[in-house]
Write a protein that holds these residues in place. Structure first.
Motif, PDB file in Angstrom:
ATOM      1  N   LEU A 175      28.853   6.494  42.382  1.00 50.37           N
ATOM      2  CA  LEU A 175      30.026   6.479  43.225  1.00 50.37           C
ATOM      3  C   LEU A 175      30.539   7.938  43.425  1.00 50.37           C
ATOM      4  CD1 LEU A 175      31.211   4.822  45.490  1.00 50.37           C
ATOM      5  CD2 LEU A 175      32.856   3.619  43.411  1.00 50.37           C
ATOM      6  N   ARG A 176      30.790   8.227  41.518  1.00 55.77           N
ATOM      7  CA  ARG A 176      31.642   9.884  41.436  1.00 55.77           C
ATOM      8  C   ARG A 176      31.146  10.844  42.402  1.00 55.77           C
ATOM      9  NH1 ARG A 176      30.270  14.022  38.330  1.00 55.77           N
ATOM     10  NH2 ARG A 176      32.132  15.779  38.114  1.00 55.77           N
ATOM     11  N   ALA A 177      28.818  10.352  42.782  1.00 59.24           N
ATOM     12  CA  ALA A 177      28.611  11.961  42.883  1.00 59.24           C
ATOM     13  C   ALA A 177      28.744  11.645  45.045  1.00 59.24           C
ATOM     14  CB  ALA A 177      26.890  11.927  42.036  1.00 59.24           C
ATOM     15  N   PHE A 178      29.216  10.518  44.631  1.00 65.74           N
ATOM     16  CA  PHE A 178      29.035  10.259  46.618  1.00 65.74           C
ATOM     17  C   PHE A 178      30.442  10.998  47.038  1.00 65.74           C
ATOM     18  CE2 PHE A 178      29.810   8.106  49.828  1.00 65.74           C
ATOM     19  CZ  PHE A 178      29.078   8.044  50.260  1.00 65.74           C
ATOM     20  N   PHE A 179      31.571   9.984  46.013  1.00 64.68           N
ATOM     21  CA  PHE A 179      33.144  11.026  46.797  1.00 64.68           C
ATOM     22  C   PHE A 179      32.372  12.520  46.792  1.00 64.68           C
ATOM     23  CE2 PHE A 179      35.204   6.790  44.757  1.00 64.68           C
ATOM     24  CZ  PHE A 179      34.407   6.406  46.079  1.00 64.68           C
ATOM     25  N   LYS A 211      31.442   2.610  52.950  1.00 63.47           N
ATOM     26  CA  LYS A 211      31.782   1.460  52.646  1.00 63.47           C
ATOM     27  C   LYS A 211      30.318   0.733  52.578  1.00 63.47           C
ATOM     28  CE  LYS A 211      34.368   0.140  56.430  1.00 63.47           C
ATOM     29  NZ  LYS A 211      35.100  -0.155  58.053  1.00 63.47           N
ATOM     30  N   ALA A 212      29.015   1.575  52.798  1.00 65.83           N
ATOM     31  CA  ALA A 212      28.172   1.992  52.495  1.00 65.83           C
ATOM     32  C   ALA A 212      27.524   1.293  51.346  1.00 65.83           C
ATOM     33  CB  ALA A 212      26.854   2.579  52.912  1.00 65.83           C
ATOM     34  N   GLN A 300      22.313  -5.240  53.312  1.00 66.28           N
ATOM     35  CA  GLN A 300      20.749  -4.260  53.668  1.00 66.28           C
ATOM     36  C   GLN A 300      20.808  -2.958  54.461  1.00 66.28           C
ATOM     37  OE1 GLN A 300      17.029  -6.478  55.688  1.00 66.28           O
ATOM     38  NE2 GLN A 300      16.102  -4.550  54.722  1.00 66.28           N
ATOM     39  N   LYS A 301      22.011  -2.813  55.880  1.00 62.14           N
ATOM     40  CA  LYS A 301      22.080  -2.673  56.741  1.00 62.14           C
ATOM     41  C   LYS A 301      22.612  -1.076  56.068  1.00 62.14           C
ATOM     42  CE  LYS A 301      25.631  -4.230  58.980  1.00 62.14           C
ATOM     43  NZ  LYS A 301      26.499  -4.866  60.274  1.00 62.14           N
ATOM     44  N   HIS A 302      24.247  -1.520  54.791  1.00 59.72           N
ATOM     45  CA  HIS A 302      24.123  -0.646  54.289  1.00 59.72           C
ATOM     46  C   HIS A 302      23.584   0.025  52.902  1.00 59.72           C
ATOM     47  CE1 HIS A 302      28.095  -1.850  56.385  1.00 59.72           C
ATOM     48  NE2 HIS A 302      27.774  -2.941  55.663  1.00 59.72           N
TER      49      HIS A 302
END
Length: 314
Positions: A175-179, A211-212, A300-302
């Motif tokens: 999550l940190r890498a995503f942010f 959200k994903a 699934q879509k996320h």
């Protein structure tokens, strides 16, 4: 006959890998056969569990207590026993509460920790990040973890099933890498110029754009809490109501010719209860599977979006 009527078989390009070539009819047949066998290996066991859960005691007796593929007599007795308000109902409710509360606590802690670590100018950013990364290399072990739970007064408490594993190191790093990689820095700078604080930036900009990945991490946490077994056996052996996975394990072992199975069967005799039938066992298995099966289509879509985003940004 014209030249256009003559069909020339295309030659294989030696510079192109074999997997880019058009498969032959034999190859297509082999692939189809393999996929059919693969699907059958997955579907048939699930169908056998579902069919056995609806079988009557007479049908199970005729089958010698084994799994059934086509139950002749359909009965809902096993499910009525599960949802009759007894110990099985209490276990299901407990597991649902642990999953809901645990996932909420884990998500709050993970989001706050990941966002703080994504802000490179935060207090003690690098030392805290290194301490978190070290947990990948050095695990606490079972005995030290048990001592920590015991010294904190969490032994034989349901909080011992939530708090020790409330934050997953892998999840917080992802999550940190995503942010850091997927949230444009210009938006954060613009929010700072407009006077928005860190919490307002987090709730109005960062979370709506994440959200994903948040749905995927929430699914990981929910599955982990729903499948709690070892922690319950280790930390809450004295509690009357146990998570459904512990109850299921005891039910499955009660008819096995092993020392643990004899102990589980003796527990049922001490409580004045009959050993669970195969239908009841399989009905409990179905109840443990259904929530995740119902949840997955909505995630699934996320999940797909998060994987694609991670692949592009990574």
């Amino acid at each position: 006959m014209t030249a256009t009527d003559i069909r020339v078989k295309p030659r294989r390009n030696s510079n192109r890998p074999i997997w880019d070539e058009e498969p032959t009819p034999v190859g297509k047949a082999v692939k189809a056969l393999f996929m059919i066998c693969y699907a059958a290996a997955i579907i048939l066991p699930i169908w056998a569990v579902l069919a056995t859960s609806f079988a009557s005691e007479e049908a199970l007796s005729r089958a010698g207590g084994n799994l059934l593929l086509l139950p002749t007599d359909v009965s809902f007795q096993a499910y009525r026993e599960i949802f009759s308000g007894g110990s099985l109902t209490d276990s299901l409710v407990l597991t649902g509460v642990l999953t809901t509360v645990g996932t909420a606590i884990s998500m709050v802690l993970t989001i706050c920790g990941a966002y703080a670590l994504s802000r490179t100018g935060s207090l003690l950013h690098r030392p805290i990040l290194w301490l978190i990364l070290l947990t990948f290399l050095f695990g606490p072990g079972m005995y030290p973890s048990f001592l920590v739970v015991q010294k904190l007064g969490l032994f034989n408490s349901y909080w011992s099933l939530i708090l020790p594993g409330a934050v997953g190191t892998f999840n917080i790093i992802i999550l940190r890498a995503f942010f850091m990689n997927s949230i444009p820095g210009e938006l954060l700078d613009a929010a700072k110029i407009d006077g928005a604080g860190e919490f307002r930036t987090l709730f109005t900009i960062v979370l709506p754009m994440s959200k994903a990945i948040l749905a995927v991490i929430a699914l990981f946490y929910a599955v982990g809490y729903w499948n709690l077994y070892f922690q319950a056996v280790l930390y809450t052996p004295g509690l009357d109501t146990q998570p459904i996975q512990v109850v299921l394990q005891r039910m499955l072992m009660s008819t096995q010719g092993l020392p643990d199975g004899a102990q589980a069967a003796a527990q049922y005799q001490d409580q004045g209860e009959a050993a669970p039938t195969a239908a009841l066992k399989m009905a409990v298995v179905v109840c443990t599977i259904i929530p995740i099966v119902i949840m997955y289509p909505f995630i699934q879509k996320h999940f797909t979006k998060a994987v694609i985003t991670g692949a592009v940004k990574g």
